[in-house]
Motif scaffolding. Structure first.
Motif, PDB file in Angstrom:
ATOM      1  N   LEU A  15       0.816  -1.208   0.000  1.00 30.00           N
ATOM      2  CA  LEU A  15       0.000   0.000   0.000  1.00 30.00           C
ATOM      3  C   LEU A  15       0.852   1.262   0.000  1.00 30.00           C
ATOM      4  N   GLU A  16       1.936   1.249   0.740  1.00 23.12           N
ATOM      5  CA  GLU A  16       2.776   2.441   0.873  1.00 23.12           C
ATOM      6  C   GLU A  16       3.556   2.772  -0.389  1.00 23.12           C
ATOM      7  N   THR A  17       3.698   1.796  -1.305  1.00 19.12           N
ATOM      8  CA  THR A  17       4.569   2.015  -2.463  1.00 19.12           C
ATOM      9  C   THR A  17       3.873   1.913  -3.819  1.00 19.12           C
ATOM     10  N   ARG A  18       2.763   1.232  -3.908  1.00 19.18           N
ATOM     11  CA  ARG A  18       2.183   1.005  -5.231  1.00 19.18           C
ATOM     12  C   ARG A  18       1.513   2.272  -5.776  1.00 19.18           C
ATOM     13  N   GLU A  19       1.451   2.306  -7.081  1.00 19.40           N
ATOM     14  CA  GLU A  19       0.867   3.460  -7.768  1.00 19.40           C
ATOM     15  C   GLU A  19      -0.432   3.098  -8.466  1.00 19.40           C
ATOM     16  N   GLY A  20      -0.965   1.949  -8.174  1.00 24.06           N
ATOM     17  CA  GLY A  20      -2.199   1.477  -8.784  1.00 24.06           C
ATOM     18  C   GLY A  20      -2.154  -0.033  -8.909  1.00 24.06           C
ATOM     19  N   LEU A  21      -3.251  -0.578  -9.388  1.00 20.27           N
ATOM     20  CA  LEU A  21      -3.306  -2.021  -9.578  1.00 20.27           C
ATOM     21  C   LEU A  21      -2.480  -2.441 -10.784  1.00 20.27           C
ATOM     22  N   HIS A 129      -5.953  -3.591   4.297  1.00 20.31           N
ATOM     23  CA  HIS A 129      -6.706  -3.398   5.541  1.00 20.31           C
ATOM     24  C   HIS A 129      -5.794  -3.615   6.746  1.00 20.31           C
ATOM     25  N   HIS A 130      -4.948  -4.640   6.676  1.00 22.72           N
ATOM     26  CA  HIS A 130      -4.019  -4.897   7.781  1.00 22.72           C
ATOM     27  C   HIS A 130      -2.975  -3.794   7.888  1.00 22.72           C
ATOM     28  N   ALA A 131      -2.571  -3.237   6.753  1.00 19.61           N
ATOM     29  CA  ALA A 131      -1.612  -2.128   6.777  1.00 19.61           C
ATOM     30  C   ALA A 131      -2.243  -0.852   7.338  1.00 19.61           C
ATOM     31  N   LEU A 132      -3.547  -0.688   7.151  1.00 14.28           N
ATOM     32  CA  LEU A 132      -4.233   0.505   7.650  1.00 14.28           C
ATOM     33  C   LEU A 132      -4.585   0.389   9.134  1.00 14.28           C
ATOM     34  N   ASP A 133      -4.697  -0.825   9.658  1.00 15.38           N
ATOM     35  CA  ASP A 133      -5.105  -1.011  11.058  1.00 15.38           C
ATOM     36  C   ASP A 133      -4.225  -0.248  12.057  1.00 15.38           C
ATOM     37  N   PRO A 134      -2.888  -0.316  11.955  1.00 15.81           N
ATOM     38  CA  PRO A 134      -2.072   0.456  12.902  1.00 15.81           C
ATOM     39  C   PRO A 134      -2.286   1.959  12.769  1.00 15.81           C
ATOM     40  N   TRP A 135      -2.573   2.411  11.570  1.00 15.04           N
ATOM     41  CA  TRP A 135      -2.881   3.829  11.376  1.00 15.04           C
ATOM     42  C   TRP A 135      -4.159   4.209  12.101  1.00 15.04           C
ATOM     43  N   LEU A 136      -5.179   3.355  12.021  1.00 14.74           N
ATOM     44  CA  LEU A 136      -6.438   3.647  12.700  1.00 14.74           C
ATOM     45  C   LEU A 136      -6.218   3.719  14.209  1.00 14.74           C
ATOM     46  N   ARG A 162      -0.159  17.246  15.995  1.00 13.95           N
ATOM     47  CA  ARG A 162       0.307  15.870  15.752  1.00 13.95           C
ATOM     48  C   ARG A 162      -0.771  15.063  15.026  1.00 13.95           C
ATOM     49  N   LEU A 163      -2.027  15.286  15.415  1.00 16.45           N
ATOM     50  CA  LEU A 163      -3.128  14.607  14.733  1.00 16.45           C
ATOM     51  C   LEU A 163      -3.198  15.044  13.270  1.00 16.45           C
ATOM     52  N   ALA A 164      -3.057  16.342  13.023  1.00 19.02           N
ATOM     53  CA  ALA A 164      -3.103  16.858  11.650  1.00 19.02           C
ATOM     54  C   ALA A 164      -1.996  16.237  10.799  1.00 19.02           C
ATOM     55  N   GLU A 165      -0.809  16.084  11.359  1.00 18.86           N
ATOM     56  CA  GLU A 165       0.310  15.464  10.626  1.00 18.86           C
ATOM     57  C   GLU A 165      -0.011  14.017  10.261  1.00 18.86           C
ATOM     58  N   ASP A 166      -0.559  13.286  11.218  1.00 17.30           N
ATOM     59  CA  ASP A 166      -0.871  11.881  10.956  1.00 17.30           C
ATOM     60  C   ASP A 166      -2.012  11.747   9.951  1.00 17.30           C
ATOM     61  N   LEU A 167      -3.013  12.620  10.048  1.00 13.16           N
ATOM     62  CA  LEU A 167      -4.110  12.576   9.079  1.00 13.16           C
ATOM     63  C   LEU A 167      -3.605  12.884   7.674  1.00 13.16           C
ATOM     64  N   ALA A 168      -2.666  13.811   7.573  1.00 13.11           N
ATOM     65  CA  ALA A 168      -2.091  14.146   6.259  1.00 13.11           C
ATOM     66  C   ALA A 168      -1.306  12.973   5.681  1.00 13.11           C
ATOM     67  N   ALA A 169      -0.613  12.219   6.528  1.00 19.92           N
ATOM     68  CA  ALA A 169       0.147  11.049   6.065  1.00 19.92           C
ATOM     69  C   ALA A 169      -0.779   9.882   5.731  1.00 19.92           C
ATOM     70  N   PHE A 170      -1.894   9.789   6.447  1.00 22.15           N
ATOM     71  CA  PHE A 170      -2.846   8.699   6.250  1.00 22.15           C
ATOM     72  C   PHE A 170      -3.672   8.883   4.979  1.00 22.15           C
ATOM     73  N   ALA A 171      -4.018  10.121   4.648  1.00 22.32           N
ATOM     74  CA  ALA A 171      -4.940  10.406   3.542  1.00 22.32           C
ATOM     75  C   ALA A 171      -4.526   9.773   2.210  1.00 22.32           C
ATOM     76  N   PRO A 172      -3.264   9.892   1.767  1.00 20.11           N
ATOM     77  CA  PRO A 172      -2.921   9.261   0.482  1.00 20.11           C
ATOM     78  C   PRO A 172      -2.972   7.743   0.518  1.00 20.11           C
ATOM     79  N   LEU A 173      -2.698   7.142   1.675  1.00 17.59           N
ATOM     80  CA  LEU A 173      -2.804   5.686   1.790  1.00 17.59           C
ATOM     81  C   LEU A 173      -4.263   5.261   1.671  1.00 17.59           C
ATOM     82  N   LEU A 174      -5.140   5.996   2.347  1.00 15.00           N
ATOM     83  CA  LEU A 174      -6.567   5.685   2.262  1.00 15.00           C
ATOM     84  C   LEU A 174      -7.064   5.858   0.834  1.00 15.00           C
ATOM     85  N   GLU A 175      -6.646   6.936   0.183  1.00 14.87           N
ATOM     86  CA  GLU A 175      -7.108   7.183  -1.192  1.00 14.87           C
ATOM     87  C   GLU A 175      -6.608   6.109  -2.150  1.00 14.87           C
ATOM     88  N   ARG A 176      -5.355   5.705  -2.006  1.00 15.61           N
ATOM     89  CA  ARG A 176      -4.809   4.642  -2.860  1.00 15.61           C
ATOM     90  C   ARG A 176      -5.627   3.369  -2.683  1.00 15.61           C
TER      91      ARG A 176
END
Length: 198
Positions: A15-21, A129-136, A162-176
């Motif tokens: 999830l952290e590295t791919r650019e699409g399917l 989903h497993h990669a996103l769990d620690p973020w949640l 700190r929350l704003a920073e984490d939300l900004a880092a999380f957003a592209p992962l969620l969108e991908r």
């Protein structure tokens, strides 16, 4: 057969590295392109509801990031932000987690049986989903720190930052993840008219 990533090179499908399917998982998307989804006879019902859920996750992610940034910058009173964060942050995390559980245990197994050639893709989405769990979990911790600081009359700007920073880092992962999930799942649902999941 593609080589496995080494310890020195990241997995291009993570999830952290791919650019699409990869192309092999986009075969049905060629027959059911995004531009035609809303006009497809199979769109109303499950597909429309499912995409609406994704839209809600995107909106809540943006809302939370905007408000956390505003609280950090002093444009939003932390005492006003804290109850909104409790309400919308709780909704975001709980609904997203529940959505993932339903997909992993109900939707994906059914869809993988209908389209065995795409089984690898459903495994990829499950891994997301497993990669996103620690973020949640981290976002919940950050949100609780903001709420706790406000309740203790300690402001809240610093934990909001700190929350704003984490939300900004999380957003592209969620969108991908959401984009790739839509590109894989929606064509299967349209082809199989909801697959009896609605």
């Amino acid at each position: 057969m593609p080589s496995q990533p080494s310890a020195d090179s990241p997995d291009p499908l993570a999830l952290e590295t791919r650019e699409g399917l990869p192309e092999a998982l986009r075969t049905l998307l060629e027959h059911y392109p995004r531009a035609g989804w809303a006009e497809d006879p199979g769109f109303a019902g499950l597909v429309e509801f499912w995409l609406d859920r994704h839209g809600m996750f995107r909106k809540l992610s943006t809302l939370l990031a905007d408000e956390a940034g505003a609280a950090e910058a002093g444009r939003l009173d932390p005492e006003r932000f804290a109850p909104r964060l409790a309400r919308f942050g709780g909704m975001f995390l709980q609904e997203l987690h529940g959505h993932h559980l339903i997909e992993d245990h109900q939707y994906f197994p059914v869809l993988a049986r209908l389209e065995p050639r795409l089984e690898r893709g459903f495994g990829l989405l499950d891994a997301d989903h497993h990669a996103l769990d620690p973020w949640l979990a981290r976002l919940a911790e950050r949100a609780n720190a903001v709420i706790g600081a406000v309740q203790a009359w300690q402001g809240g700007a610093e934990p909001a930052g700190r929350l704003a920073e984490d939300l900004a880092a999380f957003a592209p992962l969620l969108e991908r993840h959401l984009t790739d999930e839509e590109d894989l799942v929606v064509p299967v649902l349209l082809r199989h008219r909801g697959a009896g999941l609605g």
